[in-house]
Motif scaffolding. Sequence first.
Motif, PDB file in Angstrom:
ATOM      1  N   LYS A 186      10.358   1.319  -2.990  1.00 22.75           N
ATOM      2  CA  LYS A 186      10.135   1.322  -4.432  1.00 22.75           C
ATOM      3  C   LYS A 186       9.234   0.168  -4.859  1.00 22.75           C
ATOM      4  O   LYS A 186       8.480   0.284  -5.821  1.00 22.75           O
ATOM      5  CB  LYS A 186      11.464   1.275  -5.179  1.00 22.75           C
ATOM      6  N   ALA A 187       9.287  -0.945  -4.135  1.00 20.93           N
ATOM      7  CA  ALA A 187       8.465  -2.115  -4.482  1.00 20.93           C
ATOM      8  C   ALA A 187       6.993  -1.926  -4.106  1.00 20.93           C
ATOM      9  O   ALA A 187       6.151  -2.712  -4.544  1.00 20.93           O
ATOM     10  CB  ALA A 187       9.006  -3.363  -3.803  1.00 20.93           C
ATOM     11  N   THR A 188       6.677  -0.899  -3.343  1.00 20.82           N
ATOM     12  CA  THR A 188       5.267  -0.672  -3.016  1.00 20.82           C
ATOM     13  C   THR A 188       4.446  -0.365  -4.259  1.00 20.82           C
ATOM     14  O   THR A 188       3.229  -0.504  -4.234  1.00 20.82           O
ATOM     15  CB  THR A 188       5.090   0.486  -2.011  1.00 20.82           C
ATOM     16  N   SER A 189       5.114   0.025  -5.340  1.00 20.92           N
ATOM     17  CA  SER A 189       4.376   0.273  -6.580  1.00 20.92           C
ATOM     18  C   SER A 189       3.711  -1.007  -7.080  1.00 20.92           C
ATOM     19  O   SER A 189       2.731  -0.951  -7.825  1.00 20.92           O
ATOM     20  CB  SER A 189       5.298   0.844  -7.653  1.00 20.92           C
ATOM     21  N   LEU A 190       4.229  -2.164  -6.688  1.00 24.40           N
ATOM     22  CA  LEU A 190       3.603  -3.434  -7.072  1.00 24.40           C
ATOM     23  C   LEU A 190       2.213  -3.591  -6.460  1.00 24.40           C
ATOM     24  O   LEU A 190       1.395  -4.333  -6.972  1.00 24.40           O
ATOM     25  CB  LEU A 190       4.485  -4.615  -6.643  1.00 24.40           C
ATOM     26  N   ALA A 191       1.962  -2.896  -5.360  1.00 22.58           N
ATOM     27  CA  ALA A 191       0.658  -2.990  -4.705  1.00 22.58           C
ATOM     28  C   ALA A 191      -0.445  -2.362  -5.551  1.00 22.58           C
ATOM     29  O   ALA A 191      -1.629  -2.625  -5.312  1.00 22.58           O
ATOM     30  CB  ALA A 191       0.702  -2.335  -3.330  1.00 22.58           C
TER      31      ALA A 191
ATOM     32  N   ILE B 165       1.076   5.611  -4.389  1.00 23.40           N
ATOM     33  CA  ILE B 165       1.438   6.667  -5.338  1.00 23.40           C
ATOM     34  C   ILE B 165       1.124   6.282  -6.782  1.00 23.40           C
ATOM     35  O   ILE B 165       0.463   7.037  -7.506  1.00 23.40           O
ATOM     36  CB  ILE B 165       2.932   7.034  -5.190  1.00 23.40           C
ATOM     37  N   LEU B 166       1.575   5.129  -7.218  1.00 22.63           N
ATOM     38  CA  LEU B 166       1.374   4.734  -8.613  1.00 22.63           C
ATOM     39  C   LEU B 166      -0.106   4.498  -8.918  1.00 22.63           C
ATOM     40  O   LEU B 166      -0.594   4.883  -9.977  1.00 22.63           O
ATOM     41  CB  LEU B 166       2.195   3.487  -8.945  1.00 22.63           C
ATOM     42  N   HIS B 167      -0.824   3.891  -7.985  1.00 21.56           N
ATOM     43  CA  HIS B 167      -2.254   3.632  -8.196  1.00 21.56           C
ATOM     44  C   HIS B 167      -3.032   4.946  -8.309  1.00 21.56           C
ATOM     45  O   HIS B 167      -3.925   5.087  -9.150  1.00 21.56           O
ATOM     46  CB  HIS B 167      -2.818   2.774  -7.066  1.00 21.56           C
ATOM     47  N   ASN B 168      -2.683   5.909  -7.460  1.00 23.82           N
ATOM     48  CA  ASN B 168      -3.345   7.214  -7.546  1.00 23.82           C
ATOM     49  C   ASN B 168      -3.031   7.905  -8.871  1.00 23.82           C
ATOM     50  O   ASN B 168      -3.916   8.521  -9.475  1.00 23.82           O
ATOM     51  CB  ASN B 168      -2.935   8.102  -6.374  1.00 23.82           C
ATOM     52  N   ALA B 169      -1.792   7.789  -9.328  1.00 27.70           N
ATOM     53  CA  ALA B 169      -1.441   8.363 -10.633  1.00 27.70           C
ATOM     54  C   ALA B 169      -2.227   7.684 -11.751  1.00 27.70           C
ATOM     55  O   ALA B 169      -2.707   8.343 -12.679  1.00 27.70           O
ATOM     56  CB  ALA B 169       0.059   8.241 -10.880  1.00 27.70           C
TER      57      ALA B 169
ATOM     58  N   ALA C 221       4.692  10.616 -10.391  1.00 22.43           N
ATOM     59  CA  ALA C 221       4.869   9.491  -9.471  1.00 22.43           C
ATOM     60  C   ALA C 221       6.357   9.179  -9.294  1.00 22.43           C
ATOM     61  O   ALA C 221       6.825   8.943  -8.174  1.00 22.43           O
ATOM     62  CB  ALA C 221       4.124   8.267  -9.982  1.00 22.43           C
ATOM     63  N   ALA C 222       7.115   9.204 -10.384  1.00 22.58           N
ATOM     64  CA  ALA C 222       8.562   8.954 -10.304  1.00 22.58           C
ATOM     65  C   ALA C 222       9.248  10.033  -9.472  1.00 22.58           C
ATOM     66  O   ALA C 222      10.161   9.734  -8.689  1.00 22.58           O
ATOM     67  CB  ALA C 222       9.163   8.898 -11.697  1.00 22.58           C
ATOM     68  N   PHE C 223       8.792  11.276  -9.612  1.00 24.25           N
ATOM     69  CA  PHE C 223       9.351  12.368  -8.819  1.00 24.25           C
ATOM     70  C   PHE C 223       9.125  12.123  -7.329  1.00 24.25           C
ATOM     71  O   PHE C 223      10.027  12.323  -6.514  1.00 24.25           O
ATOM     72  CB  PHE C 223       8.732  13.713  -9.244  1.00 24.25           C
ATOM     73  N   TRP C 224       7.913  11.676  -6.956  1.00 27.50           N
ATOM     74  CA  TRP C 224       7.635  11.430  -5.531  1.00 27.50           C
ATOM     75  C   TRP C 224       8.457  10.274  -4.990  1.00 27.50           C
ATOM     76  O   TRP C 224       8.935  10.304  -3.856  1.00 27.50           O
ATOM     77  CB  TRP C 224       6.145  11.198  -5.297  1.00 27.50           C
ATOM     78  N   TYR C 225       8.646   9.234  -5.794  1.00 33.08           N
ATOM     79  CA  TYR C 225       9.531   8.152  -5.359  1.00 33.08           C
ATOM     80  C   TYR C 225      10.956   8.673  -5.188  1.00 33.08           C
ATOM     81  O   TYR C 225      11.653   8.292  -4.250  1.00 33.08           O
ATOM     82  CB  TYR C 225       9.508   6.983  -6.346  1.00 33.08           C
TER      83      TYR C 225
ATOM     84  N   ALA D 144      -5.242  -3.724   1.294  1.00 32.53           N
ATOM     85  CA  ALA D 144      -4.209  -3.256   2.227  1.00 32.53           C
ATOM     86  C   ALA D 144      -3.573  -4.425   2.961  1.00 32.53           C
ATOM     87  O   ALA D 144      -2.345  -4.492   3.113  1.00 32.53           O
ATOM     88  CB  ALA D 144      -4.808  -2.270   3.218  1.00 32.53           C
ATOM     89  N   VAL D 145      -4.373  -5.372   3.416  1.00 32.71           N
ATOM     90  CA  VAL D 145      -3.845  -6.549   4.117  1.00 32.71           C
ATOM     91  C   VAL D 145      -3.018  -7.399   3.168  1.00 32.71           C
ATOM     92  O   VAL D 145      -1.938  -7.889   3.521  1.00 32.71           O
ATOM     93  CB  VAL D 145      -4.997  -7.364   4.757  1.00 32.71           C
ATOM     94  N   ALA D 146      -3.499  -7.577   1.947  1.00 36.01           N
ATOM     95  CA  ALA D 146      -2.760  -8.373   0.963  1.00 36.01           C
ATOM     96  C   ALA D 146      -1.412  -7.725   0.638  1.00 36.01           C
ATOM     97  O   ALA D 146      -0.394  -8.415   0.540  1.00 36.01           O
ATOM     98  CB  ALA D 146      -3.584  -8.548  -0.304  1.00 36.01           C
ATOM     99  N   ALA D 147      -1.393  -6.392   0.476  1.00 36.09           N
ATOM    100  CA  ALA D 147      -0.139  -5.694   0.200  1.00 36.09           C
ATOM    101  C   ALA D 147       0.808  -5.806   1.391  1.00 36.09           C
ATOM    102  O   ALA D 147       2.008  -6.055   1.221  1.00 36.09           O
ATOM    103  CB  ALA D 147      -0.405  -4.227  -0.123  1.00 36.09           C
ATOM    104  N   LEU D 148       0.275  -5.637   2.590  1.00 40.93           N
ATOM    105  CA  LEU D 148       1.091  -5.742   3.798  1.00 40.93           C
ATOM    106  C   LEU D 148       1.674  -7.143   3.949  1.00 40.93           C
ATOM    107  O   LEU D 148       2.869  -7.305   4.227  1.00 40.93           O
ATOM    108  CB  LEU D 148       0.263  -5.374   5.024  1.00 40.93           C
TER     109      LEU D 148
END
Length: 156
Positions: free
Chosen positions: A92-97, A105-109, A126-130, A22-26
């Motif tokens: 949208k770039a949070t998917s990189l996390a 979202i993407l990690h959970n998917a 996941a695309a629908f939620w984005y 979480a800290v690294a993503a932030l």
Amino acid sequence: MFPNLGIPGLFSFKTVDVITPAVAALLGLGINQGAYTSEVIRAGLLSVDSGQYEAAKSIGMTRLTSLRRIVFPQAMRVIIPPLGNEFIGMVKATSLASVIQFSEILHNAQNIYYANSRVIELLMVAAFWYLVIVSVLTPAQALLERRFSRGVGAAR
């Protein structure tokens, strides 16, 4: 082996305990986005005519007061569109996390499709939620743009 953080002899922390996903993503998303955002704000402030600063100074306003009451409201008209686009891009770039195992979202998917092998279906979810998130943010940006554009072009 990662180094320990802290003051030797007094206290130390393992790097992996301090820099969690979480800290690294932030940090990663925040520092990257901060660079773009500061440039957008700088450009917006430079878009205001220097005569506005001089006029505020001539009526005795301090630099901070003139910035708050005269310059910044005019600059917001220029700042809001690219800043809104940057914010939506950051969402949208949070998917990189998901690469660093941060639960979004993407990690959970990915976790679900590893368990049930329904890759395409879960990526579509996941695309629908984005799409939902961006569809909510876009009208909010349009409302802000309309709010800060009041009075512009009405004097013609």
